[in-house]
Design a protein around this motif. Sequence first.
Motif, short mmCIF file in Angstrom:
data_model
loop_
_atom_site.label_atom_id
_atom_site.label_comp_id
_atom_site.label_asym_id
_atom_site.label_seq_id
_atom_site.Cartn_x
_atom_site.Cartn_y
_atom_site.Cartn_z
N LEU A 67 0.81 -1.22 0.00
CA LEU A 67 0.00 0.00 0.00
C LEU A 67 0.84 1.27 0.00
O LEU A 67 0.31 2.39 0.04
CB LEU A 67 -0.94 0.01 1.21
CG LEU A 67 -1.99 -1.10 1.28
CD1 LEU A 67 -2.89 -0.91 2.48
CD2 LEU A 67 -2.81 -1.15 -0.01
N THR A 78 -7.62 2.34 7.65
CA THR A 78 -6.38 2.05 6.95
C THR A 78 -5.71 0.79 7.51
O THR A 78 -5.10 0.02 6.77
CB THR A 78 -5.41 3.25 7.03
OG1 THR A 78 -6.09 4.44 6.63
CG2 THR A 78 -4.21 3.04 6.12
N ALA A 82 -4.75 -2.39 5.24
CA ALA A 82 -3.41 -2.99 5.25
C ALA A 82 -3.48 -4.46 5.62
O ALA A 82 -2.78 -5.30 5.04
CB ALA A 82 -2.51 -2.23 6.22
N ALA A 85 -4.61 -6.44 2.65
CA ALA A 85 -3.55 -6.61 1.65
C ALA A 85 -2.44 -7.54 2.14
O ALA A 85 -1.78 -8.21 1.34
CB ALA A 85 -2.96 -5.24 1.29
#
Length: 374
Positions: A67, A78, A82, A85
Amino acid sequence: MASPRSAIRDAHRVVVKIGSSSITAPQGGIDSYRLQALSTVLAKRCLAGGQMLLVSSGAIAAGMTPLGLTRRPKDLATQQAAASAGQGNLMAAYTTAFHLHGLTVGQVLLTADDTHRRSHYVNASRTLERLLELEVVPIINENDTVATEEIRFGDNDRLAALVAQLIKADALVLLSDVDGLYTGHPREPDSERIGVVSSPEQIADVHITAPGSKVGSGGMVTKVAAAQMCATEGIPVVLTSADQAAQALAGEDVGTLFEPTGSPKNARRRWLAHATHVNGRLILDRGAVEAVVKRQTSLLPVGVTRIEGVFHAGDTVDLCDPQGEVVARGLVGYDSDELGGLVGRRLDTDRMNHARARGSGVRTVIRRDDLVVL
């Protein structure tokens, strides 16, 4: 005489927790070399006949590089992005690392809600037990992608302690970038490693404030709390660095050993003591404290002097002595607004007869079967 650390060396079922900073790079992304080194240590124990469960942080840190992030995000949205991902990359790395030793891993993602709710708690236990029966190494993490602030563990040290209790582990090993608990800051020249902690009083004066790394969320405070939580349930705990994982599991004198300070409770009382979410507090008079703690009787309204918080029947509440110290925990039988009108009142004969006439029965505040002394 057996060494205090022989319990770690001889443990059959071991929960190991690894922190983000020990398997990821400082700027995020997976450190493949360190992850492989840890996996090899755990695989050797499995191949020797042991059962290993790994509670692994690192999903958020692993997702930082994809990211384009250089520091662990602070906002929940966020963090969740994260984690989304990074979780797949983290599991792929573990799958490859353990496969080199002929072992299969299985992903288990949990939220605090899965331990707060009794049915979820039991189901999680069954799943982990079945994975171990199938000789699969469970890789456990908080489900950061969907967990909200209200249902987060907060750190994986607590999650590891709860997992150790959930599956009746023989030992817990907490690994991070710190090699043990010290009498002061580890960098201070006169600071000494504390090899063995036999009771909470032994470290009551130790100043524990070390924050977590910039890719992790925990710190020494959370590790000590997790260690003491397991010690009260008869589970020995070693706190040390990831680089000393092999020595710790072999029972060598590394890190800090927290010796058991209590005996294991039954499954329901373990859940009540450590896994439930507390929604309020009941302040008791001295007589009620003695009845609940020493005689382990049910709690009646007459023993309650004050209620704090908003809760509903079936919620978990703490029971406190007149000074406010928590002495027990249990599932309350009343809503807070209903109980407020009964504080200090005896269940007299007229009230009992009136309740029976309505067919509602007379409830105790907390039944003894729904109560655990802390």
